[in-house]
Design a protein around this motif. Structure first.
Motif, mmCIF file in Angstrom:
data_model
loop_
_atom_site.group_PDB
_atom_site.id
_atom_site.type_symbol
_atom_site.label_atom_id
_atom_site.label_comp_id
_atom_site.label_asym_id
_atom_site.label_seq_id
_atom_site.Cartn_x
_atom_site.Cartn_y
_atom_site.Cartn_z
ATOM 1 N N SER A 143 -14.905 2.494 -65.364
ATOM 2 C CA SER A 143 -14.703 2.225 -66.841
ATOM 3 C C SER A 143 -15.714 1.731 -67.494
ATOM 4 O O SER A 143 -16.104 0.684 -67.378
ATOM 5 C CB SER A 143 -13.434 1.503 -66.837
ATOM 6 O OG SER A 143 -13.010 1.243 -68.348
ATOM 7 N N GLN A 144 -16.322 2.604 -68.526
ATOM 8 C CA GLN A 144 -17.593 1.851 -69.296
ATOM 9 C C GLN A 144 -17.303 1.849 -70.809
ATOM 10 O O GLN A 144 -17.483 0.818 -71.301
ATOM 11 C CB GLN A 144 -18.719 3.025 -68.730
ATOM 12 C CG GLN A 144 -19.302 2.723 -67.609
ATOM 13 C CD GLN A 144 -19.693 3.955 -66.837
ATOM 14 O OE1 GLN A 144 -20.726 4.072 -66.707
ATOM 15 N NE2 GLN A 144 -19.046 5.069 -66.731
ATOM 16 N N CYS A 145 -16.864 2.884 -71.461
ATOM 17 C CA CYS A 145 -16.401 2.736 -72.781
ATOM 18 C C CYS A 145 -15.095 3.284 -73.134
ATOM 19 O O CYS A 145 -14.387 4.005 -72.316
ATOM 20 C CB CYS A 145 -17.343 3.272 -73.725
ATOM 21 S SG CYS A 145 -17.125 4.798 -73.989
ATOM 22 N N GLY A 146 -14.259 2.629 -73.932
ATOM 23 C CA GLY A 146 -12.941 3.169 -74.586
ATOM 24 C C GLY A 146 -12.885 4.490 -75.058
ATOM 25 O O GLY A 146 -11.822 5.004 -75.108
ATOM 26 N N PHE A 147 -14.001 4.931 -75.414
ATOM 27 C CA PHE A 147 -13.921 6.232 -75.881
ATOM 28 C C PHE A 147 -13.481 7.583 -74.894
ATOM 29 O O PHE A 147 -12.809 8.329 -75.009
ATOM 30 C CB PHE A 147 -15.083 6.850 -76.785
ATOM 31 C CG PHE A 147 -15.191 6.324 -78.045
ATOM 32 C CD1 PHE A 147 -14.406 6.448 -79.091
ATOM 33 C CD2 PHE A 147 -16.039 5.362 -78.205
ATOM 34 C CE1 PHE A 147 -14.540 5.888 -80.290
ATOM 35 C CE2 PHE A 147 -16.197 4.377 -79.395
ATOM 36 C CZ PHE A 147 -15.463 4.905 -80.491
ATOM 37 N N CYS A 148 -14.512 7.284 -73.840
ATOM 38 C CA CYS A 148 -14.323 8.306 -72.818
ATOM 39 C C CYS A 148 -13.528 8.133 -71.613
ATOM 40 O O CYS A 148 -12.748 9.144 -71.078
ATOM 41 C CB CYS A 148 -15.577 8.687 -71.871
ATOM 42 S SG CYS A 148 -17.119 8.371 -73.227
ATOM 43 N N THR A 149 -13.192 6.549 -71.324
ATOM 44 C CA THR A 149 -12.467 6.616 -70.212
ATOM 45 C C THR A 149 -11.172 7.084 -70.135
ATOM 46 O O THR A 149 -10.567 7.728 -69.051
ATOM 47 C CB THR A 149 -12.332 4.874 -69.919
ATOM 48 O OG1 THR A 149 -13.964 4.494 -69.939
ATOM 49 C CG2 THR A 149 -11.770 4.471 -68.763
ATOM 50 N N LEU A 186 -17.122 14.080 -70.901
ATOM 51 C CA LEU A 186 -18.554 13.696 -71.295
ATOM 52 C C LEU A 186 -18.547 12.191 -71.337
ATOM 53 O O LEU A 186 -17.538 11.623 -71.949
ATOM 54 C CB LEU A 186 -19.012 14.256 -72.515
ATOM 55 C CG LEU A 186 -19.182 15.838 -72.421
ATOM 56 C CD1 LEU A 186 -19.913 16.126 -74.208
ATOM 57 C CD2 LEU A 186 -20.063 16.349 -71.404
ATOM 58 N N CYS A 187 -19.628 11.705 -70.619
ATOM 59 C CA CYS A 187 -19.650 10.219 -70.958
ATOM 60 C C CYS A 187 -20.973 10.010 -71.359
ATOM 61 O O CYS A 187 -21.902 10.488 -71.022
ATOM 62 C CB CYS A 187 -19.765 9.516 -69.225
ATOM 63 S SG CYS A 187 -20.741 8.031 -69.373
ATOM 64 N N ARG A 188 -21.191 9.712 -72.681
ATOM 65 C CA ARG A 188 -22.086 9.613 -73.564
ATOM 66 C C ARG A 188 -23.317 8.666 -73.379
ATOM 67 O O ARG A 188 -24.366 8.758 -73.195
ATOM 68 C CB ARG A 188 -21.900 9.114 -74.970
ATOM 69 C CG ARG A 188 -21.377 10.522 -75.828
ATOM 70 C CD ARG A 188 -19.875 10.132 -75.862
ATOM 71 N NE ARG A 188 -19.167 11.117 -76.434
ATOM 72 C CZ ARG A 188 -17.873 12.033 -76.108
ATOM 73 N NH1 ARG A 188 -17.295 11.157 -75.062
ATOM 74 N NH2 ARG A 188 -17.347 12.667 -76.728
ATOM 75 N N CYS A 189 -22.774 7.822 -72.222
ATOM 76 C CA CYS A 189 -23.948 6.650 -71.602
ATOM 77 C C CYS A 189 -24.478 7.364 -70.245
ATOM 78 O O CYS A 189 -25.291 6.700 -69.623
ATOM 79 C CB CYS A 189 -23.256 5.512 -71.500
ATOM 80 S SG CYS A 189 -21.958 5.170 -70.302
ATOM 81 N N THR A 190 -23.788 8.507 -69.931
ATOM 82 C CA THR A 190 -24.214 9.053 -68.716
ATOM 83 C C THR A 190 -23.940 8.464 -67.299
ATOM 84 O O THR A 190 -24.860 8.389 -66.408
ATOM 85 C CB THR A 190 -25.599 9.711 -68.666
ATOM 86 O OG1 THR A 190 -26.761 8.585 -68.550
ATOM 87 C CG2 THR A 190 -25.908 10.620 -69.689
ATOM 88 N N GLY A 191 -22.887 7.594 -67.459
ATOM 89 C CA GLY A 191 -22.722 6.628 -66.322
ATOM 90 C C GLY A 191 -21.734 7.396 -65.314
ATOM 91 O O GLY A 191 -20.410 6.875 -64.910
#
Ligand SMILES: Cc1cc2nc3c(=O)[nH]c(=O)nc-3n(C[C@H](O)[C@H](O)[C@H](O)COP(=O)(O)OP(=O)(O)OC[C@H]3O[C@@H](n4cnc5c(N)ncnc54)[C@H](O)[C@@H]3O)c2cc1C
Ligand code: FES
Ligand code: FES
Length: 523
Positions: A143-149, A186-191
């Motif tokens: 879980s990295q950001c609230g938009f993609c998770t 898509l994960c915008r931070c590419t994690g």
């Protein structure tokens, strides 16, 4: 195998007047929702966030491309007859289209009952209330950001559900399988690594299906009963009609020629969100059960109803029937889109770069067009696919006609079918050029017979290339004059320059695919 559906056998007698409903009915995280006509044109993700105070579902691209809005939907009618919770993109589905469906959003994914029971638990990662997909994301730091998770979690929950429905819990989730299930996210931070790791760490043997958690016979009975009546919604500048019989659909279209058919809305929803066109007057066939069926017609043909989704087509034809088409559909959009989009919608939208038309052009397809005249006469017209595409995004459908189904060939054993798509990236991308080849190659003489060649992305419509077919007929692959073949191809195509590619690139690509295919046959 389901009962064969024959549109021409629909009775011509007037149907008794049926009372229509004026509210959309569906379940949301186990609660029965009756949405008013004024909310029906909203996209589901907007409805959840603004009308239901469920902000877990995110809206980022609003065009089905990023997966942030993923939730699980079980449609009322399916080809398999068994409702299944499948991931879909809620940013492009109008609320009206949810009629009869059951939905689970990220807000409802954790099992609140067990969560409460575990509130004093001291073990940090033993949060039993969380869904295994959520738990795995926590453990693996996915879980990295609230938009993609939320979208990733729901796509993973969809994968778990699919495995549980198949009864396939022994083998662990493989990396490739996880990547396929997350194609649309898509994960915008590419994690991506911790997310894939999370997917592969899920122990399926300990998971229980979402379907059984939300099983509520009383609620399901209400839904099933409700969808036996047509739905007719009227709000300011919006009208939506979903009849329960084909005859009513035809009669409505006859009286309302401006009404537009809506199916999975994966084209129409995007067009609406981009404000290119407002969805104002819609006719939906989703309450007509027979249109959700795929049936065998004799030994060599399949009839695919207008409401059959691309995922259902893929699952039906994989294995023995048309494995090449199933594999090709793996490259079509994403699981979320395929769970919602229909094959007939892809045909009817008549895009020159649509992925299925080249296959349909070589598959002996006929389109069943249905209409009801002002005097109540039912007409069923069979349109051969060769005369279906008239000009850019224009089809041979007459005003008042709708497609009930299409019929396609099941290729014979030994026939060669090759489907290819060239796009800027492998997954979730529209084609630059796409091609379908179908032919017989005599095992003794090595002579080619009945060659069929169709291209997309090289003209205003998808098209058969007759000069290439004529040059191939009767030849052995090693005696085909490839330069002459290329000349024939170029004489029939008129590609354009656009954002996706230049005209020159399309020409070179189209030619190279053809040369390569024949060279491969020769070997
Ligand atoms: C993110 C994304 C990725 C995509 N990727 C691909 C891709 O890889 N390849 C590709 O080819 N397409 C792709 N598409 C386009 C789209 O998914 C397909 O065209 C899809 O098959 C349309 O089907 P639908 O049921 O959603 O149609 P809808 O959007 O509901 O309707 C499409 C058109 O068909 C008409 N129509 C629908 N049903 C009938 C009927 N029964 N009779 C007459 N007319 C009818 C509608 O009026 C409308 O004009 C993508 C779309 C998105 C949003
Ligand atoms: S918000 Fe990006 S797919 Fe829906
Ligand atoms: S998880 Fe949102 S940007 Fe990576």
């Amino acid at each position: 195998m389901s009962q064969a559906f024959d549109p021409s056998s629909t009775p011509t007698q007037p149907q008794p007047q049926v009372v229509s409903r004026s509210e959309v009915i569906f379940s949301l995280n186990g609660e029965l929702i009756r949405a008013q006509a004024s909310d029906a044109p909203l996209m589901l993700a907007d409805f959840l966030r603004t009308r239901r105070n469920l902000p877990g579902t995110k809206i980022v691209c609003a065009e089905g491309d990023c997966g942030a809005c993923t939730l699980l939907k079980a449609a009322p009618y399916r080809h398999s007859a068994k409702p299944q919770f499948l991931p879909v993109n809620s940013c492009i589905i109008p609320v009206a289209s949810l009629d009869g469906a059951q939905l689970v959003t990220v807000d409802g994914l954790a099992d609140q009952t067990t969560l409460r029971g575990q509130s004093n638990s001291s073990a940090p990662y033993e949060r039993k209330g969380l869904h295994p997909a959520q738990e795995a994301m926590v453990k693996c730091h996915g879980s990295q950001c609230g938009f993609c998770t939320p979208g990733f979690v729901m796509a993973l929950a969809g994968l778990v559900e699919k495995r549980l429905e198949r009864g396939d819990t022994e083998s662990p989730i493989e990396e490739k399988e996880a990547k396929n299930a997350l194609t649309a996210n898509l994960c915008r931070c590419t994690g991506y690594s911790p997310i894939i790791e999370a997917a592969c760490s899920i122990d399926l043997k300990t998971c229980s299906p979402i379907r059984s958690r939300f099983e509520n016979p009383a609620l399901q009975e209400k839904l099933q009963k409700a969808i036996l009546s047509p739905l007719h919604l009227r709000a300011e500048e919006f009208e939506y009609y979903a009849p329960t019989s084909l005859e009513s659909a035809g009669a409505y279209l006859n009286q309302n020629p401006s009404a537009e058919l809506i199916s999975g809305a994966t084209d129409l929803g995007v067009v609406h969100n981009k404000r290119k066109k407002r969805l104002k007057h819609l006719l939906s066939l989703h309450l007509i059960p027979e249109l959700h069926q795929i049936t065998r017609v004799g030994k060599s043909r399949l009839r695919i109803g207008a409401k059959v989704t691309l995922s259902e087509v893929r699952d039906f034809v994989k294995g023995e029937l048309i494995p090449e088409f199933a594999q090709f559909l793996d490259l079509f959009a994403s699981p979320q889109i395929k769970n919602q989009a229909t094959l007939v919608g892809n045909l009817a939208t008549a895009s020159p770069i649509g992925d299925t038309p080249p296959f349909l052009l070589v598959a002996g397809t006929t389109v069943q067009a249905y209409s009801v005249s002002s005097s109540g006469q039912i007409q069923v017209r069979e349109i051969p696919i060769e005369s279906f595409f008239i000009s850019y995004r224009k089809t041979a459908l007459e005003p008042g006609e709708l497609i009930t189904s299409i019929e396609i060939d099941i290729p014979e054993k030994g026939e060669i079918l090759r489907l290819q798509k060239v796009s800027q990236r492998k997954d979730l991308d529209i084609s630059t050029v796409n091609v379908a080849f179908r032919l017989h190659l005599d095992p003794q003489t090595r002579k080619i017979s009945k060659p069929r060649v169709a291209y997309g992305g090289v003209a205003a419509t998808p098209k058969r290339i007759s000069s290439v077919e004529n040059l191939l007929q009767g030849k052995t692959p090693d005696t085909v004059d490839l330069d002459q073949l290329a000349e024939g191809l170029h004489s029939e195509i008129t590609p354009i320059d656009d954002l996706r590619s230049s005209q020159a690139f399309r020409r070179v690509t189209a030619e190279n695919i053809l040369r390569h295919f024949i060279q491969e046959l020769a070997q």
